[in-house]
Design a protein around this motif. Structure first.
Motif: not given
Length: 271
Positions: A131-139, A145-154
């Motif tokens: 969906q145009g966003h990249a990050g680590t799945v937090k929850e 679904t909650i993602l955490k990006t490399g620069d610490n954005k939720t």
């Protein structure tokens, strides 16, 4: 006004004879049905425990199945008491349709969350691009679904789009291929450049030796001859290898008489 006790007793007796067996039967069916539903829900919980379903999905599915079975049991018991259920079921269906239309978006996210928890296209801790966003799945929640990006954005993504849209999961495989484009100047010795790149790859122990490193001339560009370099590494080492190789190439090439070109223009002046 005198109350005819005898007539009242006869009426009560007739009602007891007429509805008593139905009432007793309905009570028995309700008690036995409730007991059976508890056994079914408990058995379903054991099946879920043995399966690979997400733990957060177990209480929700157990509650959903239990509620549906109890509704069916209640309709059956009311039918045994000769209560007309056609109108009740029609009203219930109409209300369900109205609620469903009002909450269509929410229900889509809910259905998407269930599909994600069941089929697991990704799990907590995976790095995904969707969906145009990249990050680590937090929850992974039921609706989002909650993602955490490399620069610490939720980032909060609705599950409807995640379950039906395209997605890249970078954590599915243990290894990833790293690609570089390395340019050298026209007139430089390509064999020397290839050997220098090969030596840098061989020196990096994070690069896999099970698959060969590919070093090939990919393009004769405007200002450079471009090599495509491809190597395989473990997924967690991807960015470390990528950045380190760029730096090592920049530091090493001048020592081999190789020029790293940049866009330039030759101007010829004719008298």
């Amino acid at each position: 006004m005198e109350i005819d006790v005898e007539q009242l007793m006869n009426t009560a007796l007739n009602l007891a004879v007429l509805y008593g067996p139905k009432l007793i039967g309905a009570i028995v069916v309700w008690v036995i049905g409730s007991w059976v539903i508890k056994l079914l829900v408990k058995g379903f919980g054991k099946v879920v425990d043995k399966s690979k379903l997400d733990a957060s999905l177990k209480p929700f599915l157990s509650s959903l199945i239990g509620t549906l079975l109890k509704v069916m049991l209640a309709i059956s018991v009311l039918g045994m008491l000769s209560i007309e259920m056609t109108s009740f079921v029609a009203i219930l269906a109409s209300a369900g349709l109205a609620v469903g239309m009002a909450l269509s978006g929410t229900l889509q996210n809910f259905a998407g969350g269930v599909m994600i928890l069941i089929f697991k296209p990704f799990k907590v801790g995976d790095f995904i691009d969707a969906q145009g966003h990249a990050g680590t799945v937090k929850e992974i929640q039921i609706f989002n679904t909650i993602l955490k990006t490399g620069d610490n954005k939720t980032i909060i993504l609705p599950n409807a789009g995640l379950s039906s849209g395209s997605m890249v999961n970078f954590s599915t495989e243990d290894t990833r291929r790293v690609d570089w484009t390395v340019g050298v100047g026209y007139g430089d010795d390509l064999d020397v450049a290839r050997a220098a790149i090969k030596a840098l790859c061989d020196a990096d122990t994070r690069i896999s030796t099970e698959k060969p490193v590919v070093i090939a001339v990919a393009a004769l560009a405007d200002s450079s001859v471009n090599f495509t370099v491809r190597a395989w590494v473990k997924a967690p080492d991807y960015w470390g290898v990528f950045f380190d190789m760029n730096e090592n190439i920049y530091k090493t090439f001048p020592g081999h008489g190789l020029n790293i070109p940049y866009p330039q223009m030759d101007v010829h002046v004719h008298k």
